[in-house]
Write a protein that holds these residues in place. Structure first.
Motif, PDB file in Angstrom:
ATOM      1  N   GLU A  19       0.915  23.344   2.533  1.00 50.90           N
ATOM      2  CA  GLU A  19       1.586  24.528   3.055  1.00 50.90           C
ATOM      3  C   GLU A  19       3.000  24.187   3.530  1.00 50.90           C
ATOM      4  O   GLU A  19       3.263  23.061   3.925  1.00 50.90           O
ATOM      5  N   ASN A  31       2.098  44.434  -2.416  1.00 52.82           N
ATOM      6  CA  ASN A  31       1.596  43.280  -1.657  1.00 52.82           C
ATOM      7  C   ASN A  31       2.316  41.979  -1.991  1.00 52.82           C
ATOM      8  O   ASN A  31       1.728  40.906  -1.943  1.00 52.82           O
ATOM      9  N   ARG A  32       3.598  42.078  -2.331  1.00 55.19           N
ATOM     10  CA  ARG A  32       4.384  40.894  -2.624  1.00 55.19           C
ATOM     11  C   ARG A  32       5.662  40.908  -1.796  1.00 55.19           C
ATOM     12  O   ARG A  32       6.227  41.964  -1.521  1.00 55.19           O
ATOM     13  N   ALA A  45       5.891  35.578  -2.883  1.00 60.17           N
ATOM     14  CA  ALA A  45       4.624  35.285  -2.201  1.00 60.17           C
ATOM     15  C   ALA A  45       3.736  36.520  -2.203  1.00 60.17           C
ATOM     16  O   ALA A  45       4.219  37.644  -2.098  1.00 60.17           O
ATOM     17  N   ARG A  46       2.447  36.284  -2.323  1.00 58.90           N
ATOM     18  CA  ARG A  46       1.457  37.351  -2.355  1.00 58.90           C
ATOM     19  C   ARG A  46       0.791  37.448  -0.981  1.00 58.90           C
ATOM     20  O   ARG A  46       0.452  36.431  -0.381  1.00 58.90           O
ATOM     21  N   PRO A  48      -2.448  38.132   0.775  1.00 58.75           N
ATOM     22  CA  PRO A  48      -3.852  38.207   0.359  1.00 58.75           C
ATOM     23  C   PRO A  48      -4.567  39.420   0.961  1.00 58.75           C
ATOM     24  O   PRO A  48      -4.157  39.956   1.995  1.00 58.75           O
ATOM     25  N   GLN A  52      -3.867  42.166   4.330  1.00 66.74           N
ATOM     26  CA  GLN A  52      -3.101  43.370   4.006  1.00 66.74           C
ATOM     27  C   GLN A  52      -3.129  44.440   5.074  1.00 66.74           C
ATOM     28  O   GLN A  52      -2.091  44.973   5.439  1.00 66.74           O
ATOM     29  N   VAL A  65       3.274  29.504   3.831  1.00 65.66           N
ATOM     30  CA  VAL A  65       2.879  29.820   2.459  1.00 65.66           C
ATOM     31  C   VAL A  65       2.293  28.586   1.800  1.00 65.66           C
ATOM     32  O   VAL A  65       2.618  27.450   2.168  1.00 65.66           O
ATOM     33  N   TRP A  68       1.731  27.759  -5.333  1.00 62.84           N
ATOM     34  CA  TRP A  68       0.744  27.594  -6.380  1.00 62.84           C
ATOM     35  C   TRP A  68       0.956  26.272  -7.100  1.00 62.84           C
ATOM     36  O   TRP A  68       2.092  25.856  -7.328  1.00 62.84           O
ATOM     37  N   LYS A  74       5.827  30.731  -7.232  1.00 61.34           N
ATOM     38  CA  LYS A  74       4.947  31.699  -6.572  1.00 61.34           C
ATOM     39  C   LYS A  74       4.123  31.011  -5.491  1.00 61.34           C
ATOM     40  O   LYS A  74       3.939  29.800  -5.527  1.00 61.34           O
ATOM     41  N   ASP A  76       1.056  31.914  -1.980  1.00 60.69           N
ATOM     42  CA  ASP A  76       0.222  32.827  -1.196  1.00 60.69           C
ATOM     43  C   ASP A  76       0.571  32.659   0.276  1.00 60.69           C
ATOM     44  O   ASP A  76       0.735  31.531   0.750  1.00 60.69           O
ATOM     45  N   THR A  78      -0.439  32.373   4.006  1.00 63.75           N
ATOM     46  CA  THR A  78      -1.676  31.998   4.684  1.00 63.75           C
ATOM     47  C   THR A  78      -1.648  32.337   6.171  1.00 63.75           C
ATOM     48  O   THR A  78      -2.696  32.431   6.793  1.00 63.75           O
TER      49      THR A  78
END
Length: 95
Positions: A19, A31-32, A45-46, A48, A52, A65, A68, A74, A76, A78
């Motif tokens: 991370e 959601n991005r 970044a997404r 999750p 949301q 984050v 990936w 990209k 996620d 956290t």
């Protein structure tokens, strides 16, 4: 003296092995978000599903984050730090 003034440092969640700290630069929708990571890379970044509806993320928020493995541009999200936690991280020189 306020109730919240414990006069000390709060224990904050720190990044694990994969991370990095990041700052949200703009909201993309669906959601991005666009983030600028502490390693110098701008990533998409997404947010999750579990975050949301519970955690509201806005521009200039400090987040953790997890990039990936197979696509470095990209990541996620956290974790999101609130404003006072982000200020503490800046004071301590983490970001």
């Amino acid at each position: 003296m306020s109730d919240n003034d414990d006069g000390g440092r709060r224990n904050l969640r720190m990044p694990e092995d994969d991370e990095v700290f990041a700052t949200v630069t703009n909201m993309l929708g669906a959601n991005r978000v666009r983030v600028r990571c502490s390693d110098g890379v701008e990533r998409t970044a997404r947010i999750p599903g579990k975050m949301q509806k519970r955690v509201w993320i806005r521009e200039d928020d400090v987040v953790l984050v997890e990039p990936w493995d197979w696509q470095d541009e990209k990541a996620d999200i956290t974790w999101r730090y609130d404003k006072q936690d982000a200020d503490q991280l800046r004071e301590e020189g983490h970001i």
